[in-house]
Design a protein around this motif. Structure first.
Motif, PDB file in Angstrom:
ATOM      1  N   SER A  71       0.811  -1.223   0.000  1.00  8.64           N
ATOM      2  CA  SER A  71       0.000   0.000   0.000  1.00  8.64           C
ATOM      3  C   SER A  71       0.844   1.272   0.000  1.00  8.64           C
ATOM      4  N   LEU A  72       1.964   1.252   0.692  1.00  3.16           N
ATOM      5  CA  LEU A  72       2.750   2.474   0.858  1.00  3.16           C
ATOM      6  C   LEU A  72       3.225   3.093  -0.455  1.00  3.16           C
ATOM      7  N   PRO A  73       3.698   2.294  -1.437  1.00  2.00           N
ATOM      8  CA  PRO A  73       4.147   2.929  -2.685  1.00  2.00           C
ATOM      9  C   PRO A  73       3.041   3.717  -3.392  1.00  2.00           C
ATOM     10  N   VAL A  74       1.786   3.274  -3.257  1.00  2.00           N
ATOM     11  CA  VAL A  74       0.683   4.010  -3.877  1.00  2.00           C
ATOM     12  C   VAL A  74       0.561   5.389  -3.244  1.00  2.00           C
ATOM     13  N   LEU A  75       0.748   5.470  -1.928  1.00  2.00           N
ATOM     14  CA  LEU A  75       0.661   6.761  -1.245  1.00  2.00           C
ATOM     15  C   LEU A  75       1.824   7.665  -1.625  1.00  2.00           C
ATOM     16  N   VAL A  76       3.003   7.091  -1.753  1.00  2.00           N
ATOM     17  CA  VAL A  76       4.204   7.894  -1.994  1.00  2.00           C
ATOM     18  C   VAL A  76       4.362   8.247  -3.473  1.00  2.00           C
ATOM     19  N   LEU A  77       4.087   7.293  -4.347  1.00  2.00           N
ATOM     20  CA  LEU A  77       4.384   7.468  -5.772  1.00  2.00           C
ATOM     21  C   LEU A  77       3.149   7.692  -6.633  1.00  2.00           C
ATOM     22  N   GLY A  78       1.942   7.651  -6.022  1.00  2.00           N
ATOM     23  CA  GLY A  78       0.721   7.729  -6.806  1.00  2.00           C
ATOM     24  C   GLY A  78       0.627   8.977  -7.661  1.00  2.00           C
ATOM     25  N   GLU A 103       0.356   1.623 -12.454  1.00  2.00           N
ATOM     26  CA  GLU A 103      -0.607   0.879 -13.258  1.00  2.00           C
ATOM     27  C   GLU A 103      -2.039   1.338 -13.021  1.00  2.00           C
ATOM     28  N   GLY A 104      -2.390   1.687 -11.775  1.00  2.00           N
ATOM     29  CA  GLY A 104      -3.760   2.062 -11.446  1.00  2.00           C
ATOM     30  C   GLY A 104      -4.302   3.194 -12.306  1.00  2.00           C
ATOM     31  N   PRO A 105      -3.628   4.352 -12.361  1.00  2.00           N
ATOM     32  CA  PRO A 105      -4.112   5.438 -13.230  1.00  2.00           C
ATOM     33  C   PRO A 105      -4.133   5.049 -14.700  1.00  2.00           C
ATOM     34  N   MET A 106      -3.161   4.231 -15.134  1.00  2.29           N
ATOM     35  CA  MET A 106      -3.153   3.770 -16.527  1.00  2.29           C
ATOM     36  C   MET A 106      -4.400   2.951 -16.838  1.00  2.29           C
ATOM     37  N   LEU A 107      -4.760   2.055 -15.925  1.00  2.84           N
ATOM     38  CA  LEU A 107      -5.940   1.222 -16.130  1.00  2.84           C
ATOM     39  C   LEU A 107      -7.207   2.071 -16.224  1.00  2.84           C
ATOM     40  N   PRO A 143       0.826   0.349 -24.332  1.00  4.09           N
ATOM     41  CA  PRO A 143       2.191  -0.167 -24.136  1.00  4.09           C
ATOM     42  C   PRO A 143       2.610  -0.186 -22.667  1.00  4.09           C
ATOM     43  N   ALA A 144       2.199   0.846 -21.902  1.00  2.22           N
ATOM     44  CA  ALA A 144       2.561   0.893 -20.484  1.00  2.22           C
ATOM     45  C   ALA A 144       1.924  -0.261 -19.720  1.00  2.22           C
ATOM     46  N   LEU A 145       0.670  -0.592 -20.061  1.00  2.00           N
ATOM     47  CA  LEU A 145      -0.001  -1.699 -19.384  1.00  2.00           C
ATOM     48  C   LEU A 145       0.637  -3.038 -19.746  1.00  2.00           C
ATOM     49  N   ILE A 146       1.083  -3.186 -20.970  1.00  2.00           N
ATOM     50  CA  ILE A 146       1.781  -4.419 -21.365  1.00  2.00           C
ATOM     51  C   ILE A 146       3.027  -4.607 -20.505  1.00  2.00           C
ATOM     52  N   LEU A 147       3.781  -3.520 -20.281  1.00  2.00           N
ATOM     53  CA  LEU A 147       4.965  -3.597 -19.432  1.00  2.00           C
ATOM     54  C   LEU A 147       4.586  -3.972 -18.006  1.00  2.00           C
ATOM     55  N   CYS A 148       3.549  -3.334 -17.456  1.00  2.00           N
ATOM     56  CA  CYS A 148       3.137  -3.606 -16.073  1.00  2.00           C
ATOM     57  C   CYS A 148       2.692  -5.058 -15.900  1.00  2.00           C
ATOM     58  N   MET A 181      -6.118  15.329 -17.749  1.00  2.00           N
ATOM     59  CA  MET A 181      -5.843  15.359 -16.309  1.00  2.00           C
ATOM     60  C   MET A 181      -6.348  14.101 -15.602  1.00  2.00           C
ATOM     61  N   ARG A 182      -6.969  13.222 -16.365  1.00  2.00           N
ATOM     62  CA  ARG A 182      -7.679  12.092 -15.769  1.00  2.00           C
ATOM     63  C   ARG A 182      -6.754  11.158 -14.988  1.00  2.00           C
ATOM     64  N   GLY A 183      -5.568  10.908 -15.509  1.00  2.00           N
ATOM     65  CA  GLY A 183      -4.644  10.004 -14.811  1.00  2.00           C
ATOM     66  C   GLY A 183      -4.279  10.510 -13.431  1.00  2.00           C
ATOM     67  N   ARG A 184      -4.021  11.820 -13.322  1.00  2.00           N
ATOM     68  CA  ARG A 184      -3.627  12.373 -12.026  1.00  2.00           C
ATOM     69  C   ARG A 184      -4.784  12.378 -11.027  1.00  2.00           C
ATOM     70  N   VAL A 185      -5.996  12.630 -11.528  1.00  4.13           N
ATOM     71  CA  VAL A 185      -7.147  12.588 -10.627  1.00  4.13           C
ATOM     72  C   VAL A 185      -7.443  11.145 -10.209  1.00  4.13           C
ATOM     73  N   LEU A 186      -7.295  10.208 -11.132  1.00  4.53           N
ATOM     74  CA  LEU A 186      -7.474   8.799 -10.786  1.00  4.53           C
ATOM     75  C   LEU A 186      -6.418   8.348  -9.779  1.00  4.53           C
ATOM     76  N   ALA A 187      -5.207   8.854  -9.919  1.00  2.45           N
ATOM     77  CA  ALA A 187      -4.163   8.533  -8.946  1.00  2.45           C
ATOM     78  C   ALA A 187      -4.549   9.038  -7.564  1.00  2.45           C
ATOM     79  N   THR A 188      -5.128  10.238  -7.499  1.00  7.96           N
ATOM     80  CA  THR A 188      -5.593  10.768  -6.225  1.00  7.96           C
ATOM     81  C   THR A 188      -6.684   9.887  -5.635  1.00  7.96           C
ATOM     82  N   THR A 189      -7.561   9.374  -6.491  1.00  4.36           N
ATOM     83  CA  THR A 189      -8.599   8.454  -6.031  1.00  4.36           C
ATOM     84  C   THR A 189      -7.975   7.205  -5.408  1.00  4.36           C
TER      85      THR A 189
END
Length: 405
Positions: free
Chosen positions: A54-61, A114-118, A75-80, A332-340
């Protein structure tokens, strides 16, 4: 509306792969818990593994969201997915303590990106008007995958050992990779990327501060998620305490909760009504039901309250995800999804200990009733705040001006 997203070939591919992958993920979760508990006998060590994820999501989200708005999603999701498969196969090869902690930490780092990408990728698979149904249907498939994965994993772990569960999970990610590779690129909706100078974390924060509807929705999600959604804790407290049911009762309540979650997802997917009034109505309803569940006289009464609570919780969470996507600029959707995602992680990290402490201090019933009172007040306050900023009234909030997706 229920089957509208399935008309899209790319969505069908991803939905099938996601069902398989989710089942494999929960098999791995069960296997990891088994390994840690068998090796250490410590529930605290299991908690440490969860915290490392859980911690990396808080720090790097925030940075994950910024990258999601700047990079092509597929392509990013394929890597993940490839990295997740490699981690699962590594666990299948060996399960030392260092490896388990390293895999947990690495999984958390991947989730942060990966979360915001998805989230962004989901809006590329279906037309805008089908997005709400697609997210609700995804919730149903996620619940089904979780139930199936945990059930099959519970049988296999005693027969084959946990290594087989990790191997199956790795193979499930190969199914996701195959689905991504088989998608028709020409059928994917165009997702605008952040323009130069507007792709950073600070730009995302400025946009978020200037979006009062999204801020209110996220605040509601945090309060209801922390004090109203940690039912794994409150169910255990009620089963072991005033309901005098033990582990069998806890298993029954967990099954009822899962069934309610599936029903809620099907209900929302069928209606396609992911609107602000539905968000408010579901938030108020589950909060009042939570308060009443603390007064349930017996196990059956508590289970009867859990069923609509679980259904309403899925409706609420899905509408939150839908509104966050529809009521924000596409770039801006990825950054708002990351906040979610950060809000969701904080809800678990803060809420689970808080609900447990209240149950220990006030009793299981007292904790549920107090949390229900707080979440009901928060839901009512959120309704008033949304009515004020949108110039509407509940019901009938004026629909927020939608940005082109």
């Amino acid at each position: 509306m229920l089957l509208a997203p399935l008309r899209e070939r790319n969505y069908r591919l991803w939905a099938g792969a996601d069902l398989v992958s989710t089942a494999g993920t929960w098999m791995q979760v069960l296997g990891l818990n088994w390994v840690v508990l068998a090796a250490t006998g410590s529930a605290a060590m299991m908690g440490a593994v969860v915290m490392l994820q859980s911690l990396p999501v808080l720090v790097l989200g925030g940075w994950g969201g910024a990258l999601a708005d700047r990079l092509p999603a597929r392509p990013a999701l394929i890597l993940c997915q490839a990295l997740r498969a490699a981690l699962a196969f590594a666990l299948a090869a060996g399960t030392g303590h260092v490896l388990i902690f390293a895999v947990a930490l690495a999984s958390g780092v991947i989730s942060a990106f990966e979360g915001p990408m998805l989230g962004r990728f989901g809006s590329a698979l279906v037309p805008r008007e089908a997005l709400g149904s697609a997210l609700a249907l995804g919730s149903v498939l996620g619940s089904a995958g979780r139930i199936g994965g945990m059930a099959l994993g519970g049988v296999l772990v005693g027969v084959t050992g946990p290594a087989a569960l990790f191997m199956i999970n790795g193979i499930s990610y190969l199914a996701a990779l195959a689905a991504l590779a088989a998608m028709r690129a020409g059928d994917l909706r165009s997702l605008p990327l952040a323009p130069p100078g507007e792709g950073g974390v600070r730009a995302g924060l400025r946009y978020l501060v200037s979006s009062p509807v999204v801020l209110i929705v996220l605040a509601l999600s945090f309060v209801l998620g922390s004090l109203g959604r940690n039912y794994q804790v409150s169910m255990a407290a009620m089963a072991a305490g005033p309901l005098h049911g033990g582990s069998g009762a806890y298993g029954l309540l967990s099954t009822v909760f899962a069934a309610g979650a599936v029903a809620g997802g099907l209900l929302l997917a069928g209606s396609g009504r992911s609107t602000l009034p539905v968000l408010v109505a579901s938030g108020v309803s589950i909060s009042v039901l939570q308060l009443l569940s603390g007064l349930a006289p017996n196990l059956l009464g508590f289970a009867a309250a859990l069923l609509p609570i679980a259904a309403g919780a899925v409706v609420f969470d899905t509408v939150v995800s839908t509104r966050v996507q529809l009521d924000t600029r596409a770039d801006m959707r990825g950054r708002v999804l990351a906040t979610t995602g950060i809000v969701s992680s904080l809800s678990g990290l803060v809420g689970a200990p808080a609900v447990g402490w209240l149950a220990d201090t006030l009793g299981a019933r007292g904790g549920l009733i107090l949390c229900g009172l707080v979440t009901t007040a928060a839901a009512a306050g959120g309704a008033l705040a949304l009515a004020r900023v949108t110039g509407g009234a509940i019901p009938g909030l004026r629909r927020v001006a939608e940005q082109p997706a």
